[in-house]
Design a protein around this motif. Structure first.
Motif, mmCIF file in Angstrom:
data_model
loop_
_atom_site.group_PDB
_atom_site.id
_atom_site.type_symbol
_atom_site.label_atom_id
_atom_site.label_comp_id
_atom_site.label_asym_id
_atom_site.label_seq_id
_atom_site.Cartn_x
_atom_site.Cartn_y
_atom_site.Cartn_z
ATOM 1 N N GLU A 57 0.846 -1.191 0.000
ATOM 2 C CA GLU A 57 0.000 0.000 0.000
ATOM 3 C C GLU A 57 0.885 1.247 0.000
ATOM 4 O OE1 GLU A 57 -2.701 1.871 3.305
ATOM 5 O OE2 GLU A 57 -3.796 0.242 2.311
ATOM 6 N N ILE A 58 0.507 2.197 -0.832
ATOM 7 C CA ILE A 58 1.252 3.450 -0.930
ATOM 8 C C ILE A 58 0.245 4.597 -1.003
ATOM 9 C CG2 ILE A 58 1.476 3.245 -3.432
ATOM 10 C CD1 ILE A 58 4.224 4.592 -3.145
ATOM 11 N N ALA A 59 0.512 5.664 -0.241
ATOM 12 C CA ALA A 59 -0.367 6.842 -0.224
ATOM 13 C C ALA A 59 0.409 8.028 -0.789
ATOM 14 C CB ALA A 59 -0.840 7.129 1.189
ATOM 15 N N VAL A 60 -0.200 8.703 -1.748
ATOM 16 C CA VAL A 60 0.438 9.848 -2.397
ATOM 17 C C VAL A 60 -0.514 11.040 -2.334
ATOM 18 C CG1 VAL A 60 1.380 10.729 -4.564
ATOM 19 C CG2 VAL A 60 1.664 8.321 -3.974
ATOM 20 N N PRO A 61 -0.062 12.165 -1.741
ATOM 21 C CA PRO A 61 -0.926 13.353 -1.749
ATOM 22 C C PRO A 61 -1.044 13.912 -3.171
ATOM 23 C CG PRO A 61 1.123 13.766 -0.522
ATOM 24 C CD PRO A 61 1.183 12.366 -1.028
ATOM 25 N N VAL A 62 -2.272 14.193 -3.604
ATOM 26 C CA VAL A 62 -2.482 14.734 -4.954
ATOM 27 C C VAL A 62 -3.045 16.146 -4.940
ATOM 28 C CG1 VAL A 62 -2.722 12.515 -6.125
ATOM 29 C CG2 VAL A 62 -4.738 13.626 -5.165
ATOM 30 N N ALA A 63 -3.546 16.594 -3.785
ATOM 31 C CA ALA A 63 -4.109 17.947 -3.731
ATOM 32 C C ALA A 63 -4.011 18.487 -2.311
ATOM 33 C CB ALA A 63 -5.568 17.944 -4.169
ATOM 34 N N ASN A 64 -3.684 19.782 -2.213
ATOM 35 C CA ASN A 64 -3.711 20.514 -0.945
ATOM 36 C C ASN A 64 -4.518 21.773 -1.221
ATOM 37 O OD1 ASN A 64 -3.303 21.842 1.448
ATOM 38 N ND2 ASN A 64 -1.084 21.635 1.432
#
Length: 131
Positions: A57-64
């Protein structure tokens, strides 16, 4: 098919899954992420949670997003491979995600495109700009 979901303080994640037995390739494309009515002026971080090539499992931020400086982000049809989870990692939202889901049946993709470059249109030469 169009896709839409909303992440809030109550519903912090949304998982998009497909039937892996349907013998089709699925593409999920995320086009926009935006704050909606009722959002506070705080940082709202949206992550995409999926699996890497080693099935970890990998989590990547795509929006702030923040109401006062960036309430909307266009992701230009950011393509993802389902199953994928969208998670509100920070903030209370509401954040609306919009995109589309394409199903390509494998038997439809069996035809092969010819790589015959001789039939491509010739483009006219680029002319220098007139001054």
């Amino acid at each position: 098919l169009l896709l839409g979901c909303e992440l809030t303080a109550r519903t912090k994640s949304y998982t998009f899954q497909v039937d892996e037995e349907d013998d089709a390739d699925h593409i999920l494309a995320l086009s926009t992420v935006c704050l909606t009515d009722g959002a506070k002026d705080e940082c709202n971080v949206v992550e995409v949670v999926g699996r890497n090539h080693e099935n970890q499992e990998i989590a990547v931020p795509v929006a702030n997003l923040k109401l006062s400086c960036q309430p909307l982000l266009s992701l230009d049809n950011f393509k993802l491979q389902p199953p994928v989870t969208f998670r509100l990692a920070a903030g209370s939202g509401p954040v609306h995600l919009a995109g589309w889901h394409r199903i390509m049946h494998r038997e439809d993709a069996s035809f092969e495109e010819e790589d015959d470059l001789s039939e491509e249109e010739e483009l006219p030469p680029i002319m220098p700009a007139k001054k």
